[in-house]
Design an enzyme around this catalytic site. Structure first.
Site, PDB file in Angstrom:
ATOM      1  N   ASP A   1      49.936  67.537  14.951  1.00  0.00           N
ATOM      2  CA  ASP A   1      49.736  67.554  13.505  1.00  0.00           C
ATOM      3  C   ASP A   1      48.714  68.613  13.127  1.00  0.00           C
ATOM      4  O   ASP A   1      48.050  69.210  13.980  1.00  0.00           O
ATOM      5  CB  ASP A   1      49.321  66.165  13.001  1.00  0.00           C
ATOM      6  N   VAL A   2      48.583  68.858  11.850  1.00  0.00           N
ATOM      7  CA  VAL A   2      47.780  69.973  11.370  1.00  0.00           C
ATOM      8  C   VAL A   2      46.308  69.821  11.733  1.00  0.00           C
ATOM      9  O   VAL A   2      45.597  70.826  11.904  1.00  0.00           O
ATOM     10  CB  VAL A   2      47.966  70.121   9.841  1.00  0.00           C
TER      11      VAL A   2
END
Length: 376
Positions: free
Chosen positions: A259-260
């Site tokens: 994820d970011v």
């Protein structure tokens, strides 16, 4: 006698009359000597310039003498058949003369060689024998592959997008539209067109990259509003054509996703089978994470993490949960968590289910490959 004659001449030049004064003998001698010297100077020999020779009249040749003789040529027009008079022969006549001269040269060469054929130059032997080529084709050469897989490997699109192109009738194989993604093709032999463009016969080689993904980057391509982890390889891809002339660029994608907000090890490749082996949960490939926790971690919370949690409807249990020792330069507590299923947000859900607040998460190992120390 000559002196007397000269003196008489000088006296005559003086025009002395009888009434003139007669000078003494000494004066007379002086006058004679002076007149002799002046006479000798006046009698200096001078040669006249030679008379110019009469100019000979240049012979002007007549225009007929310089010019070539005029030979008229009657030329038949191939289209109309009309006969015209020209100063040069026709092109057909000139070609016939040239062909005749070349045939004569060939006959002379044949007579000189005795009519025998020249020995043929032996051709180079093949680089590899038939047995070696057969061994390579059986052991190492890739067999025909599915059409959708070939398009994805050539960098046309992802495998799903390639299947959509095939279903839409935008792919032809050997001149015929192919609507079946499972069709077996060989790019080196089959002629494949996609949207009117010819697919390269040579597929790009398999490449593999290990990246330390920074925070704020995503693992999917095509979204312009956020940064992609693939953009970290832009400098490498710009020089691909220069380093690999004649080889198409590989279509890169990430193996799995982070994820970011998660950093750490991410694999980038164009090998679909390799990516499927790593990312699929059935591979049971372990992945190690280091989680920084805000606040203290109790033993009860460690037990809660080790018991697992429900992620995407499946109960996931970690392989290992360990509280790392404190370090002076790291103020927060750190957990080492090892999982093998690799489901989406699995580690974050395990920590959240134990009642802990995660500060940061970093992946440091996939299988036996650990993030190099020089990558952080």
């Amino acid at each position: 006698m000559a002196a007397i004659a000269a003196a008489a001449a000088s006296l005559s030049t003086l025009n002395l009359s009888r009434t003139s004064v007669i000078l003494p003998r000494c004066h007379l001698r002086r006058a004679i000597t002076s007149s002799l010297s002046s006479a000798t100077t006046e009698l200096g020999a001078k040669f006249a310039a030679p008379a110019p020779k009469p100019k000979s009249k240049s012979h002007k040749p007549s225009p007929r003498e310089d010019s070539e003789p005029y030979i008229p040529w009657t030329v038949n027009d191939d289209e109309s058949g009309a006969v015209t008079l020209k100063t040069t022969p026709s092109e057909r006549f000139l070609r016939a003369v040239a062909n005749e001269s070349t045939q004569r040269k060939k006959k002379k060469e044949d007579r000189g060689s005795g009519g025998k054929d020249k020995p043929r130059v032996p051709t180079a032997e093949p680089k590899y024998s038939k047995a070696a080529r057969r061994f390579y084709n059986e052991r190492f050469r890739e067999p025909p592959q599915r059409l959708a897989k070939v398009l994805a490997a050539a960098g046309v699109a992802s495998r799903r997008s390639s299947e959509e192109l095939i279903f839409q009738g935008k792919v032809t194989v050997n001149g015929s539209v192919c609507n079946t993604p499972q069709t077996r093709v060989d790019p080196a032999k089959d002629i494949i067109y996609v949207n009117g463009g010819r697919l390269a016969k040579k597929l790009p080689p398999k490449v593999y990259f290990a990246l330390n993904k920074p925070k704020g980057y995503i693992c999917s391509a095509g979204e312009k509003e956020t940064k992609s982890a693939l953009s970290l390889l832009d400098d490498f891809m710009k020089t691909w054509t220069k380093r690999n002339p004649g080889t198409p660029k590989p279509r890169l994608f990430t193996v799995g996703r982070l994820d970011v907000n998660t950093t750490g090890l991410i694999i980038v490749t164009n090998d679909g089978e390799f990516a499927n082996q790593i990312s699929h949960p059935s591979s049971n490939l372990s992945k190690e994470y280091i989680a920084s926790i805000s606040g203290a971690v109790s033993k009860r919370q460690l037990i809660a993490i080790s018991e697992g949690a429900v992620v995407e409807g499946v109960h996931c249990t970690p392989d290992l949960v360990e509280l790392l020792s404190r370090q002076p330069d790291i103020p927060r507590a750190r957990l080492r968590i090892v999982v093998h299923e690799g489901r989406n947000h699995e580690v974050r859900e395990l920590v959240k289910n134990a009642g802990l607040q995660m500060h940061s998460l970093k992946r440091v190992r996939i299988g036996a490959f650990r993030l190099p120390t020089d990558l952080g």
